[in-house]
Design an enzyme around this catalytic site. Structure first.
Site, PDB file in Angstrom:
ATOM      1  N   ASP A  12       0.871  -1.167   0.000  1.00 40.43           N
ATOM      2  CA  ASP A  12       0.000   0.000   0.000  1.00 40.43           C
ATOM      3  C   ASP A  12       0.915   1.226   0.000  1.00 40.43           C
ATOM      4  O   ASP A  12       2.122   1.109   0.236  1.00 40.43           O
ATOM      5  CB  ASP A  12      -0.897  -0.041   1.228  1.00 40.43           C
ATOM      6  CG  ASP A  12      -1.752   1.188   1.371  1.00 40.43           C
ATOM      7  OD1 ASP A  12      -2.407   1.568   0.386  1.00 40.43           O
ATOM      8  OD2 ASP A  12      -1.742   1.796   2.463  1.00 40.43           O
ATOM      9  N   ASP A  14      -0.238   5.155   0.992  1.00 37.98           N
ATOM     10  CA  ASP A  14      -0.555   6.074   2.088  1.00 37.98           C
ATOM     11  C   ASP A  14      -0.743   5.317   3.397  1.00 37.98           C
ATOM     12  O   ASP A  14      -1.532   4.373   3.468  1.00 37.98           O
ATOM     13  CB  ASP A  14      -1.837   6.848   1.786  1.00 37.98           C
ATOM     14  CG  ASP A  14      -1.733   7.690   0.537  1.00 37.98           C
ATOM     15  OD1 ASP A  14      -1.690   8.911   0.664  1.00 37.98           O
ATOM     16  OD2 ASP A  14      -1.686   7.114  -0.568  1.00 37.98           O
ATOM     17  N   ASP A 177      -1.615  -0.908   5.875  1.00 35.56           N
ATOM     18  CA  ASP A 177      -1.933  -0.384   7.204  1.00 35.56           C
ATOM     19  C   ASP A 177      -3.411  -0.407   7.540  1.00 35.56           C
ATOM     20  O   ASP A 177      -3.773  -0.186   8.690  1.00 35.56           O
ATOM     21  CB  ASP A 177      -1.453   1.069   7.306  1.00 35.56           C
ATOM     22  CG  ASP A 177      -2.218   1.981   6.351  1.00 35.56           C
ATOM     23  OD1 ASP A 177      -2.170   1.717   5.132  1.00 35.56           O
ATOM     24  OD2 ASP A 177      -2.858   2.934   6.811  1.00 35.56           O
TER      25      ASP A 177
END
Length: 224
Positions: A12, A14, A177
């Site tokens: 990922d 961001d 995240d």
């Protein structure tokens, strides 16, 4: 849990590699000011990030993480267009890379892993960010929210990069995240590594059953 023998690492962006909230918040607030709406502090915007730019703007217009079902569609589209314009002008002013990310990515690349990115950020913003941190060359492929007809938590983006790069689900692992990253992996029976420091709407990432949770990005080197 054994997560050895991986060849393809899907990241990922961001909340995993970078903290882009300061620039996202700036673009959100510039948009809200132009529309004569309330502006928001950094910590509030942080709880809205992770589902793509359209959802972010809908949350801002709703003043809540839960989107108002009665939002005017014309206003939403106008606000989204403004946001994209403002963000493109400020895509990497205050965005930072999380600690030890660049060094760890380089080590992984040097070890022979193939690196890719699957993000819910619109694709037009990805390369400028990667270029600004001089890490674009480390990735064999990257796709954004508008690269396909669906985005995470749908597993299709993960399966797409696996197919294009020639790796099976078993040879690949998703590193992210938020629940969208972990659910996308779970939805195609791919193993996953969750980082504990990113954006996940103040929710414990463990409830979505990642294969393993790490607190520091460089801990990837210990678990692979």
């Amino acid at each position: 849990m054994n997560i050895k023998n991986k060849k393809h690492l899907i990241f990922d962006l961001d909340g995993t590699l970078i903290d882009s909230v300061p620039d996202l918040a700036l673009a959100v607030n510039m948009t809200m000011q132009e529309l004569d709406k309330d502006i928001y502090c950094l910590d509030v915007v942080r709880t809205w990030v992770g589902n793509g730019s359209l959802v972010l703007i809908k949350r801002a217009l709703s003043s809540d993480v839960t989107i108002d079902e009665n939002l005017d569609e014309e206003l939403v589209q106008k606000a989204h267009k403004l946001f994209l314009e403002y963000y493109l002008q400020n895509v990497c002013n205050e965005t930072i890379m999380f600690e030890n990310v660049k060094q760890t990515l380089q080590i992984l690349k040097d070890k022979g892993y193939i690196l890719s990115i699957v993000t819910n950020k619109p694709i037009e913003f990805v390369k400028p960010i990667l270029d600004s941190f001089d890490i674009e060359k480390l990735f064999s492929m990257y796709i954004g929210a508008n690269s396909l007809d669906v985005k995470k938590p749908n597993p299709k983006p993960l399966l797409y990069v696996c197919d294009k790069l020639g790796f099976s689900v078993e040879e690949s692992i998703m590193i992210g995240d938020s629940k969208n990253d972990i659910l996308a992996a779970n939805n195609c029976n791919m193993q996953s590594i969750a980082v504990s420091y990113g954006y996940n709407y103040d929710e414990d990432i463990s409830v979505h059953n990642p294969s393993i949770i790490i607190d520091k990005f460089e801990d990837i080197l210990k678990v692979l």
